[in-house]
Motif scaffolding. Sequence first.
Motif, PDB file in Angstrom:
ATOM      1  N   TRP A 116      25.997   6.536 -19.397  1.00 60.35           N
ATOM      2  CA  TRP A 116      27.036   6.720 -20.410  1.00 60.35           C
ATOM      3  C   TRP A 116      26.673   7.914 -21.282  1.00 60.35           C
ATOM      4  CZ3 TRP A 116      31.392   3.932 -20.288  1.00 60.35           C
ATOM      5  CH2 TRP A 116      31.379   2.681 -19.676  1.00 60.35           C
ATOM      6  N   HIS A 117      27.664   8.718 -21.614  1.00 60.92           N
ATOM      7  CA  HIS A 117      27.450   9.811 -22.567  1.00 60.92           C
ATOM      8  C   HIS A 117      27.416   9.201 -23.967  1.00 60.92           C
ATOM      9  CE1 HIS A 117      28.081  13.390 -24.979  1.00 60.92           C
ATOM     10  NE2 HIS A 117      27.739  14.096 -23.918  1.00 60.92           N
ATOM     11  N   ALA A 118      26.619   9.783 -24.847  1.00 61.82           N
ATOM     12  CA  ALA A 118      26.456   9.228 -26.192  1.00 61.82           C
ATOM     13  C   ALA A 118      27.741   9.249 -27.009  1.00 61.82           C
ATOM     14  CB  ALA A 118      25.352   9.971 -26.936  1.00 61.82           C
ATOM     15  N   GLN A 119      28.716  10.065 -26.636  1.00 64.43           N
ATOM     16  CA  GLN A 119      29.986  10.054 -27.358  1.00 64.43           C
ATOM     17  C   GLN A 119      30.672   8.700 -27.279  1.00 64.43           C
ATOM     18  OE1 GLN A 119      32.358  13.271 -25.765  1.00 64.43           O
ATOM     19  NE2 GLN A 119      31.963  14.494 -27.586  1.00 64.43           N
ATOM     20  N   VAL A 120      30.396   7.922 -26.238  1.00 67.45           N
ATOM     21  CA  VAL A 120      31.067   6.635 -26.061  1.00 67.45           C
ATOM     22  C   VAL A 120      30.188   5.443 -26.444  1.00 67.45           C
ATOM     23  CG1 VAL A 120      32.612   7.539 -24.288  1.00 67.45           C
ATOM     24  CG2 VAL A 120      30.485   6.438 -23.596  1.00 67.45           C
ATOM     25  N   TRP A 179      23.632  11.742 -20.596  1.00 67.41           N
ATOM     26  CA  TRP A 179      24.353  12.997 -20.359  1.00 67.41           C
ATOM     27  C   TRP A 179      25.761  12.819 -19.802  1.00 67.41           C
ATOM     28  CZ3 TRP A 179      19.189  12.871 -18.261  1.00 67.41           C
ATOM     29  CH2 TRP A 179      19.098  12.230 -17.010  1.00 67.41           C
ATOM     30  N   GLY A 180      26.135  11.629 -19.396  1.00 68.33           N
ATOM     31  CA  GLY A 180      27.481  11.411 -18.883  1.00 68.33           C
ATOM     32  C   GLY A 180      27.714  12.092 -17.549  1.00 68.33           C
ATOM     33  N   GLY A 181      28.968  12.113 -17.147  1.00 65.96           N
ATOM     34  CA  GLY A 181      29.333  12.663 -15.841  1.00 65.96           C
ATOM     35  C   GLY A 181      29.388  14.181 -15.820  1.00 65.96           C
ATOM     36  N   ASN A 182      29.632  14.711 -14.638  1.00 64.96           N
ATOM     37  CA  ASN A 182      29.699  16.155 -14.432  1.00 64.96           C
ATOM     38  C   ASN A 182      31.028  16.692 -14.933  1.00 64.96           C
ATOM     39  OD1 ASN A 182      29.606  18.785 -13.496  1.00 64.96           O
ATOM     40  ND2 ASN A 182      30.197  18.219 -11.429  1.00 64.96           N
ATOM     41  N   SER A 183      31.027  17.219 -16.136  1.00 61.57           N
ATOM     42  CA  SER A 183      32.243  17.829 -16.690  1.00 61.57           C
ATOM     43  C   SER A 183      32.104  19.339 -16.796  1.00 61.57           C
ATOM     44  CB  SER A 183      32.538  17.239 -18.073  1.00 61.57           C
ATOM     45  OG  SER A 183      31.448  17.477 -18.935  1.00 61.57           O
ATOM     46  N   PRO A 234      13.177   5.889 -17.605  1.00 61.84           N
ATOM     47  CA  PRO A 234      14.253   6.163 -18.554  1.00 61.84           C
ATOM     48  C   PRO A 234      15.136   4.937 -18.782  1.00 61.84           C
ATOM     49  CG  PRO A 234      14.768   7.122 -16.431  1.00 61.84           C
ATOM     50  CD  PRO A 234      13.374   6.546 -16.323  1.00 61.84           C
ATOM     51  N   LEU A 235      15.672   4.874 -19.993  1.00 55.71           N
ATOM     52  CA  LEU A 235      16.624   3.838 -20.363  1.00 55.71           C
ATOM     53  C   LEU A 235      17.997   4.477 -20.478  1.00 55.71           C
ATOM     54  CD1 LEU A 235      14.601   2.183 -23.270  1.00 55.71           C
ATOM     55  CD2 LEU A 235      14.731   1.413 -20.896  1.00 55.71           C
ATOM     56  N   ALA A 236      19.013   3.646 -20.442  1.00 59.56           N
ATOM     57  CA  ALA A 236      20.372   4.112 -20.693  1.00 59.56           C
ATOM     58  C   ALA A 236      21.058   3.076 -21.558  1.00 59.56           C
ATOM     59  CB  ALA A 236      21.138   4.302 -19.381  1.00 59.56           C
ATOM     60  N   VAL A 237      22.096   3.469 -22.249  1.00 56.82           N
ATOM     61  CA  VAL A 237      22.868   2.540 -23.067  1.00 56.82           C
ATOM     62  C   VAL A 237      23.993   1.996 -22.200  1.00 56.82           C
ATOM     63  CG1 VAL A 237      24.361   2.341 -25.076  1.00 56.82           C
ATOM     64  CG2 VAL A 237      22.267   3.697 -25.197  1.00 56.82           C
ATOM     65  N   ARG A 238      24.105   0.689 -22.191  1.00 63.50           N
ATOM     66  CA  ARG A 238      25.147  -0.005 -21.427  1.00 63.50           C
ATOM     67  C   ARG A 238      25.814  -1.038 -22.321  1.00 63.50           C
ATOM     68  NH1 ARG A 238      24.931   0.912 -15.604  1.00 63.50           N
ATOM     69  NH2 ARG A 238      23.308   2.468 -15.424  1.00 63.50           N
ATOM     70  N   ILE A 239      27.016  -1.415 -21.991  1.00 67.04           N
ATOM     71  CA  ILE A 239      27.666  -2.509 -22.711  1.00 67.04           C
ATOM     72  C   ILE A 239      26.886  -3.780 -22.404  1.00 67.04           C
ATOM     73  CG2 ILE A 239      29.780  -3.888 -22.872  1.00 67.04           C
ATOM     74  CD1 ILE A 239      31.299  -1.310 -22.137  1.00 67.04           C
ATOM     75  N   ALA A 277      28.435   2.616 -28.685  1.00 65.14           N
ATOM     76  CA  ALA A 277      28.829   1.821 -29.848  1.00 65.14           C
ATOM     77  C   ALA A 277      27.652   0.934 -30.210  1.00 65.14           C
ATOM     78  CB  ALA A 277      30.064   0.977 -29.521  1.00 65.14           C
ATOM     79  N   VAL A 278      27.638   0.442 -31.426  1.00 67.35           N
ATOM     80  CA  VAL A 278      26.508  -0.349 -31.879  1.00 67.35           C
ATOM     81  C   VAL A 278      26.380  -1.687 -31.157  1.00 67.35           C
ATOM     82  CG1 VAL A 278      26.278   0.746 -34.127  1.00 67.35           C
ATOM     83  CG2 VAL A 278      27.808  -1.208 -33.865  1.00 67.35           C
ATOM     84  N   ASN A 279      27.415  -2.111 -30.427  1.00 64.64           N
ATOM     85  CA  ASN A 279      27.309  -3.373 -29.690  1.00 64.64           C
ATOM     86  C   ASN A 279      26.764  -3.140 -28.273  1.00 64.64           C
ATOM     87  OD1 ASN A 279      29.612  -2.121 -28.688  1.00 64.64           O
ATOM     88  ND2 ASN A 279      30.650  -4.053 -28.287  1.00 64.64           N
ATOM     89  N   HIS A 280      26.253  -1.960 -28.005  1.00 66.54           N
ATOM     90  CA  HIS A 280      25.630  -1.668 -26.718  1.00 66.54           C
ATOM     91  C   HIS A 280      24.140  -1.964 -26.790  1.00 66.54           C
ATOM     92  CE1 HIS A 280      28.987   1.411 -25.557  1.00 66.54           C
ATOM     93  NE2 HIS A 280      29.420   0.175 -25.609  1.00 66.54           N
ATOM     94  N   ASP A 281      23.557  -2.238 -25.653  1.00 64.53           N
ATOM     95  CA  ASP A 281      22.124  -2.500 -25.571  1.00 64.53           C
ATOM     96  C   ASP A 281      21.467  -1.495 -24.651  1.00 64.53           C
ATOM     97  OD1 ASP A 281      21.450  -4.614 -27.193  1.00 64.53           O
ATOM     98  OD2 ASP A 281      21.845  -6.133 -25.677  1.00 64.53           O
ATOM     99  N   LEU A 282      20.150  -1.351 -24.809  1.00 66.03           N
ATOM    100  CA  LEU A 282      19.375  -0.516 -23.894  1.00 66.03           C
ATOM    101  C   LEU A 282      18.932  -1.367 -22.714  1.00 66.03           C
ATOM    102  CD1 LEU A 282      17.097   1.324 -26.439  1.00 66.03           C
ATOM    103  CD2 LEU A 282      19.069   2.242 -25.247  1.00 66.03           C
ATOM    104  N   GLU A 283      18.976  -0.745 -21.529  1.00 66.66           N
ATOM    105  CA  GLU A 283      18.446  -1.428 -20.364  1.00 66.66           C
ATOM    106  C   GLU A 283      17.901  -0.384 -19.397  1.00 66.66           C
ATOM    107  OE1 GLU A 283      21.835  -3.554 -18.835  1.00 66.66           O
ATOM    108  OE2 GLU A 283      22.314  -1.959 -17.450  1.00 66.66           O
ATOM    109  N   THR A 284      17.061  -0.789 -18.497  1.00 62.99           N
ATOM    110  CA  THR A 284      16.501   0.123 -17.527  1.00 62.99           C
ATOM    111  C   THR A 284      17.611   0.734 -16.693  1.00 62.99           C
ATOM    112  OG1 THR A 284      14.483  -1.173 -17.412  1.00 62.99           O
ATOM    113  CG2 THR A 284      14.886   0.364 -15.603  1.00 62.99           C
ATOM    114  N   TYR A 285      17.543   2.025 -16.546  1.00 63.48           N
ATOM    115  CA  TYR A 285      18.545   2.732 -15.778  1.00 63.48           C
ATOM    116  C   TYR A 285      17.854   3.310 -14.530  1.00 63.48           C
ATOM    117  CZ  TYR A 285      21.904   6.263 -14.390  1.00 63.48           C
ATOM    118  OH  TYR A 285      22.786   7.015 -13.676  1.00 63.48           O
ATOM    119  N   GLU A 286      18.323   2.958 -13.370  1.00 66.25           N
ATOM    120  CA  GLU A 286      17.764   3.491 -12.141  1.00 66.25           C
ATOM    121  C   GLU A 286      18.738   4.481 -11.541  1.00 66.25           C
ATOM    122  OE1 GLU A 286      16.384   0.415  -9.533  1.00 66.25           O
ATOM    123  OE2 GLU A 286      15.565  -0.719 -11.206  1.00 66.25           O
ATOM    124  N   TRP A 287      18.286   5.703 -11.374  1.00 66.09           N
ATOM    125  CA  TRP A 287      19.137   6.755 -10.864  1.00 66.09           C
ATOM    126  C   TRP A 287      19.501   6.507  -9.423  1.00 66.09           C
ATOM    127  CZ3 TRP A 287      22.093  10.361 -12.620  1.00 66.09           C
ATOM    128  CH2 TRP A 287      22.489  11.423 -11.784  1.00 66.09           C
TER     129      TRP A 287
END
Length: 190
Positions: A172-176, A127-131, A156-161, A178-188
């Motif tokens: 990261w918001h999905a607008q940014v 969902w990205g940042g608070n816009s 939950p997972l998130a996409v990271r470089i 890229a296919v060279n990103h990987d999924l990894e565990t995201y801890e809030w």
Amino acid sequence: MSKKAIREYKDYIDAENILIDDIPGKYRFSLSVPFKSKRNKKSALVILKNPSEADKDKSDHTINNVLKFCEKHYGHVYIMNLFPNYSTDPKGVKVFISSDEFSTYMEKNIYVLNTMIPKADDIIIAWGGNSIGNKPEYDKAINAVLNAIGEAKRIPLAVRIKLSLLNRKYPWHAQVWAVNHDLETYEWKV
């Protein structure tokens, strides 16, 4: 003001079998998108900020990014949002928050989320940042979604470089993506 170009679903999408739970032009609760090639039997639930334009018949930039990334990892993608109101400008969420319909449609959004979680092998938050201009309601919506995921005993997972050690408050918001990103565990981080 110029009209945005209508974006079609890419040729690797099984467009005839896209399913949507929406109130056309006002709210989208879920978008279910299968891929033609079922290389992978896994499915993903991707949770974004709010729907922009994509529906059963047309895509948009963010959805195309999600589908392009997910196509190599999954056979099916379910898409939901923190806020269900259609708006090309995230600040439109601020208007939705102050509307009489806010509580009703946010409750339905969480209800639909609870029905979608068991369908997905992976849950990706994007969902990205608070816009939207209302941090308390933004964080409240995030906490409601993360609580639903936690109650289902899912991580939950998130996409990271790839190999990035960057620690962000928001995924990261999905607008940014890229296919060279990987999924990894995201801890809030609160």
